[in-house]
Scaffold this motif. Sequence first.
Motif, PDB file in Angstrom:
ATOM      1  N   MET A 215       4.323  -6.279   7.825  1.00 37.05           N
ATOM      2  CA  MET A 215       4.608  -7.103   6.643  1.00 37.05           C
ATOM      3  C   MET A 215       4.881  -6.272   5.405  1.00 37.05           C
ATOM      4  O   MET A 215       4.363  -5.168   5.249  1.00 37.05           O
ATOM      5  CB  MET A 215       3.486  -8.095   6.381  1.00 37.05           C
ATOM      6  N   SER A 216       5.741  -6.833   4.566  1.00 36.57           N
ATOM      7  CA  SER A 216       5.981  -6.159   3.296  1.00 36.57           C
ATOM      8  C   SER A 216       4.951  -6.706   2.310  1.00 36.57           C
ATOM      9  O   SER A 216       4.319  -7.739   2.551  1.00 36.57           O
ATOM     10  CB  SER A 216       7.400  -6.428   2.811  1.00 36.57           C
ATOM     11  N   ILE A 217       4.794  -5.987   1.208  1.00 36.48           N
ATOM     12  CA  ILE A 217       3.776  -6.431   0.255  1.00 36.48           C
ATOM     13  C   ILE A 217       4.440  -7.349  -0.753  1.00 36.48           C
ATOM     14  O   ILE A 217       4.916  -6.934  -1.801  1.00 36.48           O
ATOM     15  CB  ILE A 217       3.095  -5.221  -0.397  1.00 36.48           C
ATOM     16  N   ASP A 218       4.553  -8.620  -0.356  1.00 36.56           N
ATOM     17  CA  ASP A 218       5.101  -9.633  -1.252  1.00 36.56           C
ATOM     18  C   ASP A 218       4.498 -10.982  -0.881  1.00 36.56           C
ATOM     19  O   ASP A 218       3.893 -11.123   0.182  1.00 36.56           O
ATOM     20  CB  ASP A 218       6.642  -9.663  -1.200  1.00 36.56           C
ATOM     21  N   ILE A 219       4.693 -11.964  -1.740  1.00 37.05           N
ATOM     22  CA  ILE A 219       4.050 -13.257  -1.460  1.00 37.05           C
ATOM     23  C   ILE A 219       4.672 -13.935  -0.240  1.00 37.05           C
ATOM     24  O   ILE A 219       4.060 -14.776   0.379  1.00 37.05           O
ATOM     25  CB  ILE A 219       4.071 -14.225  -2.674  1.00 37.05           C
ATOM     26  N   GLN A 270       5.875  -0.547   2.493  1.00 36.86           N
ATOM     27  CA  GLN A 270       6.255  -0.614   1.078  1.00 36.86           C
ATOM     28  C   GLN A 270       7.682  -0.157   0.877  1.00 36.86           C
ATOM     29  O   GLN A 270       7.998   0.451  -0.130  1.00 36.86           O
ATOM     30  CB  GLN A 270       5.337   0.291   0.265  1.00 36.86           C
ATOM     31  N   HIS A 271       8.541  -0.451   1.822  1.00 44.13           N
ATOM     32  CA  HIS A 271       9.849   0.165   1.707  1.00 44.13           C
ATOM     33  C   HIS A 271      10.747  -0.463   0.649  1.00 44.13           C
ATOM     34  O   HIS A 271      11.811   0.041   0.380  1.00 44.13           O
ATOM     35  CB  HIS A 271      10.553   0.226   3.058  1.00 44.13           C
ATOM     36  N   LYS A 272      10.276  -1.523   0.001  1.00 44.16           N
ATOM     37  CA  LYS A 272      11.095  -2.074  -1.084  1.00 44.16           C
ATOM     38  C   LYS A 272      10.777  -1.361  -2.407  1.00 44.16           C
ATOM     39  O   LYS A 272      11.459  -1.515  -3.383  1.00 44.16           O
ATOM     40  CB  LYS A 272      10.852  -3.576  -1.226  1.00 44.16           C
ATOM     41  N   GLU A 273       9.698  -0.585  -2.398  1.00 48.60           N
ATOM     42  CA  GLU A 273       9.300   0.146  -3.604  1.00 48.60           C
ATOM     43  C   GLU A 273      10.415   1.134  -3.965  1.00 48.60           C
ATOM     44  O   GLU A 273      10.878   1.870  -3.087  1.00 48.60           O
ATOM     45  CB  GLU A 273       8.013   0.924  -3.312  1.00 48.60           C
ATOM     46  N   LYS A 274      10.816   1.138  -5.206  1.00 51.35           N
ATOM     47  CA  LYS A 274      11.963   1.961  -5.574  1.00 51.35           C
ATOM     48  C   LYS A 274      11.612   3.439  -5.668  1.00 51.35           C
ATOM     49  O   LYS A 274      12.289   4.302  -5.178  1.00 51.35           O
ATOM     50  CB  LYS A 274      12.541   1.509  -6.921  1.00 51.35           C
ATOM     51  N   SER A 275      10.476   3.724  -6.329  1.00 51.53           N
ATOM     52  CA  SER A 275      10.151   5.134  -6.452  1.00 51.53           C
ATOM     53  C   SER A 275       8.645   5.320  -6.479  1.00 51.53           C
ATOM     54  O   SER A 275       7.902   4.445  -6.920  1.00 51.53           O
ATOM     55  CB  SER A 275      10.799   5.712  -7.713  1.00 51.53           C
ATOM     56  N   GLU A 276       8.212   6.466  -5.994  1.00 50.16           N
ATOM     57  CA  GLU A 276       6.789   6.787  -5.939  1.00 50.16           C
ATOM     58  C   GLU A 276       6.168   6.769  -7.325  1.00 50.16           C
ATOM     59  O   GLU A 276       5.053   6.350  -7.518  1.00 50.16           O
ATOM     60  CB  GLU A 276       6.617   8.188  -5.340  1.00 50.16           C
ATOM     61  N   SER A 277       6.964   7.272  -8.311  1.00 53.87           N
ATOM     62  CA  SER A 277       6.416   7.367  -9.656  1.00 53.87           C
ATOM     63  C   SER A 277       6.791   6.146 -10.494  1.00 53.87           C
ATOM     64  O   SER A 277       6.977   6.243 -11.696  1.00 53.87           O
ATOM     65  CB  SER A 277       6.950   8.635 -10.312  1.00 53.87           C
ATOM     66  N   GLY A 278       6.940   5.001  -9.825  1.00 56.91           N
ATOM     67  CA  GLY A 278       7.293   3.768 -10.525  1.00 56.91           C
ATOM     68  C   GLY A 278       6.239   3.431 -11.581  1.00 56.91           C
ATOM     69  O   GLY A 278       5.140   3.962 -11.567  1.00 56.91           O
ATOM     70  N   VAL A 283       2.995  -0.770  -9.672  1.00 56.56           N
ATOM     71  CA  VAL A 283       1.955  -0.411  -8.710  1.00 56.56           C
ATOM     72  C   VAL A 283       0.860  -1.480  -8.699  1.00 56.56           C
ATOM     73  O   VAL A 283       0.392  -1.913  -7.651  1.00 56.56           O
ATOM     74  CB  VAL A 283       1.383   0.987  -9.037  1.00 56.56           C
ATOM     75  N   GLU A 284       0.469  -1.931  -9.889  1.00 56.05           N
ATOM     76  CA  GLU A 284      -0.573  -2.954  -9.978  1.00 56.05           C
ATOM     77  C   GLU A 284      -0.116  -4.263  -9.336  1.00 56.05           C
ATOM     78  O   GLU A 284      -0.895  -4.944  -8.672  1.00 56.05           O
ATOM     79  CB  GLU A 284      -0.920  -3.210 -11.442  1.00 56.05           C
ATOM     80  N   ALA A 285       1.152  -4.574  -9.539  1.00 51.47           N
ATOM     81  CA  ALA A 285       1.671  -5.819  -8.969  1.00 51.47           C
ATOM     82  C   ALA A 285       1.580  -5.784  -7.442  1.00 51.47           C
ATOM     83  O   ALA A 285       1.217  -6.772  -6.801  1.00 51.47           O
ATOM     84  CB  ALA A 285       3.121  -6.024  -9.414  1.00 51.47           C
ATOM     85  N   TYR A 286       1.877  -4.631  -6.859  1.00 48.18           N
ATOM     86  CA  TYR A 286       1.741  -4.486  -5.401  1.00 48.18           C
ATOM     87  C   TYR A 286       0.285  -4.651  -4.986  1.00 48.18           C
ATOM     88  O   TYR A 286      -0.044  -5.352  -4.044  1.00 48.18           O
ATOM     89  CB  TYR A 286       2.209  -3.097  -4.949  1.00 48.18           C
ATOM     90  N   ALA A 287      -0.571  -3.965  -5.742  1.00 43.62           N
ATOM     91  CA  ALA A 287      -1.993  -3.942  -5.381  1.00 43.62           C
ATOM     92  C   ALA A 287      -2.576  -5.347  -5.378  1.00 43.62           C
ATOM     93  O   ALA A 287      -3.353  -5.699  -4.490  1.00 43.62           O
ATOM     94  CB  ALA A 287      -2.751  -3.043  -6.340  1.00 43.62           C
ATOM     95  N   LYS A 290      -1.511  -6.935  -2.185  1.00 46.46           N
ATOM     96  CA  LYS A 290      -2.108  -6.220  -1.054  1.00 46.46           C
ATOM     97  C   LYS A 290      -3.586  -6.590  -0.894  1.00 46.46           C
ATOM     98  O   LYS A 290      -4.077  -6.766   0.221  1.00 46.46           O
ATOM     99  CB  LYS A 290      -1.973  -4.709  -1.308  1.00 46.46           C
ATOM    100  N   ASN A 291      -4.263  -6.748  -2.025  1.00 47.49           N
ATOM    101  CA  ASN A 291      -5.685  -7.095  -1.970  1.00 47.49           C
ATOM    102  C   ASN A 291      -5.941  -8.476  -1.384  1.00 47.49           C
ATOM    103  O   ASN A 291      -7.024  -8.755  -0.887  1.00 47.49           O
ATOM    104  CB  ASN A 291      -6.313  -7.020  -3.373  1.00 47.49           C
ATOM    105  N   ARG A 292      -4.928  -9.330  -1.493  1.00 49.76           N
ATOM    106  CA  ARG A 292      -5.099 -10.691  -0.950  1.00 49.76           C
ATOM    107  C   ARG A 292      -4.936 -10.731   0.566  1.00 49.76           C
ATOM    108  O   ARG A 292      -5.371 -11.664   1.224  1.00 49.76           O
ATOM    109  CB  ARG A 292      -4.023 -11.622  -1.554  1.00 49.76           C
ATOM    110  N   LEU A 293      -4.241  -9.707   1.096  1.00 48.47           N
ATOM    111  CA  LEU A 293      -3.852  -9.778   2.509  1.00 48.47           C
ATOM    112  C   LEU A 293      -5.028  -9.868   3.500  1.00 48.47           C
ATOM    113  O   LEU A 293      -4.989 -10.718   4.393  1.00 48.47           O
ATOM    114  CB  LEU A 293      -2.906  -8.623   2.876  1.00 48.47           C
ATOM    115  N   PRO A 294      -6.069  -9.019   3.359  1.00 48.63           N
ATOM    116  CA  PRO A 294      -7.154  -9.098   4.349  1.00 48.63           C
ATOM    117  C   PRO A 294      -7.734 -10.507   4.463  1.00 48.63           C
ATOM    118  O   PRO A 294      -7.971 -11.011   5.567  1.00 48.63           O
ATOM    119  CB  PRO A 294      -8.199  -8.112   3.812  1.00 48.63           C
ATOM    120  N   ASN A 295      -7.915 -11.148   3.298  1.00 45.88           N
ATOM    121  CA  ASN A 295      -8.459 -12.493   3.293  1.00 45.88           C
ATOM    122  C   ASN A 295      -7.543 -13.495   3.991  1.00 45.88           C
ATOM    123  O   ASN A 295      -7.970 -14.317   4.803  1.00 45.88           O
ATOM    124  CB  ASN A 295      -8.633 -12.914   1.828  1.00 45.88           C
TER     125      ASN A 295
END
Length: 369
Positions: A215-219, A270-278, A283-287, A290-295
């Motif tokens: 899965m990608s990290i999106d809603i 996370q392959h939609k992420e444009k750059s590591e140093s974004g 980064v927070e938006a991804y996190a 991502k934090n919701r996923l386990p639940n």
Amino acid sequence: MVEVCLGGVIKIIVEIMVARKKIANFPISDVALSNFNRLKDNGLQSICFFNNKGGVGKTTLMANLAAQLSFSTGAKILLVDADPQCNLSQYLLSDDEFSEMYGSDGLVDSIYSIIHPLSIGKGYSDTLPVKRVERFGCDIIVGDPRLALKEDLLAQDWRDAKSGGTRGLRTTFVFLDLIKKAKDKYDFVFFDMGPSLGAINRAILMAVDNFLVPMSIDIFSVWAVRNIGEAVRVWHKELANGIKLAEDPSELGFSVGRKAIKFIGYVTQQHKEKSESGSRRVVEAYASIKNRLPNEVSKNLGWLYSTTKLNPHLGDVKHLASLAPKSQTLHTPMINVSLRGSYTITRKQAREIYSDIAERLLENIVAIA
Ligand SMILES: Nc1ncnc2c1ncn2[C@@H]1O[C@H](COP(=O)(O)OP(=O)(O)O)[C@@H](O)[C@H]1O
Ligand SMILES: [Mg+2]
């Protein structure tokens, strides 16, 4: 005669040496190896890589994980391209191999040749049309755009299967027959699937032992987890009911009284992420997602695995930059792209990522076996 035998022996020795060299290049922990050996003793494991959302990295993950497993353990793996878009076949086959197979004479040996005989009342096909792809260390049953034409057949026969019809059950179990035919030759069968909750994917999900969700990290992935859990629950119930209603299930020629599918975990990508140093906000938006996923996973798929035994998060595949398209043009797994420069770094990262996921995958299959 002696020469022929000698030639055969030399070929086997060379094959063993090549396999040993590959394994030496792709080290894996002793625990993972012992998990693999335990699984080997239990017989073939079938796994589908499924998410009804497209573009989440299913095909890339499956192909690279298969190569990693094959090179590090010597596992015998059959890949089945069950997506009518045939991306897996395009990725694995060289340009020449691809045009040879999909050329103007028409594709003969493909996933279509497994389903087609059923649609003309001939029952299951006699053999599996497999092709060796040395670069990935695997065999493949190549995809076929005509598979899409069989969606209707599988949908119609599903209705029959639900009411216990032998024809419907036979068609629905076409992939179970494939898995049974692969049993003696392989340790794993992996299915790559298109992004839908359609009849082809339903038949695969009803046949395999395990499923894995990339899965990608999106809603949208959060939604997909909900859909998958609900669809599998309903289909499983309907099929069990159909089997109960069947007058004589032995007519199918094999036992359908089998264990229900199990969920072996998810991989975030996370392959939609444009750059590591974004920017930090990105980064927070991804996190936060991502934090919701386990639940979400435990709420919607928890009934398909033991929540106490299993950590379902198998790993995270980061954006591997241009290594991904380069590996496509070279038809070589990312872990084996031998170019220099920045590729040396990303290839090393790819090896670490896929090796960790392979280890966790073996651990999870053993945990639920
Ligand atoms: N780890 C990765 N790093 C960079 N690009 C990736 C990665 N994984 C996948 N991609 C790219 O994302 C796109 C979609 O991946 P793909 O595996 O085809 O997804 P799906 O099978 O779910 O449709 C492809 O162009 C692929 O090259
Ligand atoms: Mg795909």
